[in-house]
Design an enzyme around this catalytic site. Sequence first.
Site, PDB file in Angstrom:
ATOM      1  N   HIS A 163       9.891   2.213   8.165  1.00  0.00           N
ATOM      2  CA  HIS A 163       9.756   3.505   7.464  1.00  0.00           C
ATOM      3  C   HIS A 163      10.699   4.568   8.026  1.00  0.00           C
ATOM      4  CE1 HIS A 163       6.396   2.148   5.141  1.00  0.00           C
ATOM      5  NE2 HIS A 163       5.586   2.011   6.172  1.00  0.00           N
TER       6      HIS A 163
ATOM      7  N   ASP B  57       6.171  -6.454   4.446  1.00  0.00           N
ATOM      8  CA  ASP B  57       5.146  -5.486   4.830  1.00  0.00           C
ATOM      9  C   ASP B  57       4.561  -4.908   3.530  1.00  0.00           C
ATOM     10  OD1 ASP B  57       4.554  -3.440   7.488  1.00  0.00           O
ATOM     11  OD2 ASP B  57       4.166  -2.611   5.485  1.00  0.00           O
TER      12      ASP B  57
ATOM     13  N   HIS C 255       3.651  -2.081   2.791  1.00  0.00           N
ATOM     14  CA  HIS C 255       4.171  -0.761   2.474  1.00  0.00           C
ATOM     15  C   HIS C 255       5.684  -0.864   2.207  1.00  0.00           C
ATOM     16  CE1 HIS C 255       0.621  -0.210   5.212  1.00  0.00           C
ATOM     17  NE2 HIS C 255       0.239   0.406   4.114  1.00  0.00           N
TER      18      HIS C 255
ATOM     19  N   ASP D  36       0.319  -6.560   6.953  1.00  0.00           N
ATOM     20  CA  ASP D  36      -0.750  -5.763   6.367  1.00  0.00           C
ATOM     21  C   ASP D  36      -1.002  -6.064   4.892  1.00  0.00           C
ATOM     22  OD1 ASP D  36       1.759  -4.682   5.970  1.00  0.00           O
ATOM     23  OD2 ASP D  36       1.329  -2.810   7.009  1.00  0.00           O
TER      24      ASP D  36
HETATM   25 ZN    ZN Z   1       2.883  -1.549   6.631  1.00  0.00          ZN
END
Ligand code: ZN
Length: 371
Positions: free
Chosen positions: A142, A179, A181, A267
């Site tokens: 991120h 991931d 996200h 995740d």
């Molecule tokens: Zn994540």
Amino acid sequence: MTTGFYTDERTFWHSVGLQALFLPVGGWVQPPSGAAGADTPDSKRRLLSLVQASGLIDHLAVSSAEPVTTDDMLRVHTLDYIERFKATSDAGGGDLGGFAPFSAGGYEIAALSAGLAKAAVDDVLSGKHDNAYALCRPAGHHCLPGGSMGFCLLCNIPIAIEAARAKHGALRVAVVDWDVHHGNGTQAVYYDRDDTLTISLHQENCFPPGYSGEHDRGEGRGAGYNLNIPLAPGAGDDAYRYAFTSLVLPAIEKFAPDLIIVASGLDAGAADPLARMLAHSDTFRAMTAELKDLAVRLCGGKLVVVHEGGYSEAVVPFLGLAIVETLSGHRTAVVDPTLEIFLPQQPGAASLAFHRQVVDTLVHDWAASQV
Ligand code: ZN
């Protein structure tokens, strides 16, 4: 063949301070009575423990690495961000924004975490290992060139790639981010470049909040080299495998990389507290096997898996073990006890058809954008 495994106890000492899930304590957020927030060391430390207890560690080349240097960071980051990060870390820690707090020494630990990824990439490219796993903490995908975000303090993977290019010369690199996200930091670094194919599979609208990105393909020279695959909440094993075979693998094959890197957040696992997907250890085992086979066909087997998120302390070790077992080609005696729970939870026929339809639409749109 050898699989490198890069880890360092000091990365487990990184602290985000007192949080409830991802919420800093204060205001209406009550201090937790037991375990702290989501980003604790435990999911990653328990993965390392399972690698050790299962005996898999005897089949890996385990090492730490040197921290990345300021020069390494500045190939990706702004000087302003690096100076603010160092000064805040030296002053006892803080939060430079984007849900990414850190404590004293956070700068040095983040440099070490990125160093694990850098060493893994360098050692695979130089032929020291066939493939590698870097157990990085804090995560990186991120983080933006000019700012922290989402538990991420440095762009671990781009720093590793650019260090490799500085040493080994021009490289075509495919980054697959599974991931749950969105891999927004990696996308931002390479959005206008055609030497790095960035692919992100993620839960739609999850994080960054409200972002799915299915129409964001890159710009300038990078047009057509960024592929986002937002999946609906509840997507499980079949949707991930279907997206892989119909979209991820063909896109990488067309790109013809010299190296494949996975931004491996865990995740998307069925019990994760920060997302709503239904992947399990066989999902990650299958995706790793597909990439390992593809890497053998395309780029001499050069595959590096870099750890990102994953917050279920009980489940993450079994997901990570499946990946490392597959990389090394050694199956341990460990039987994932969560499979008997998560396999029956997979979407039924109607939901499964819906999730495939989501992928089919993305396949159609991607193909149209490539013409
Ligand atoms: Zn994540």
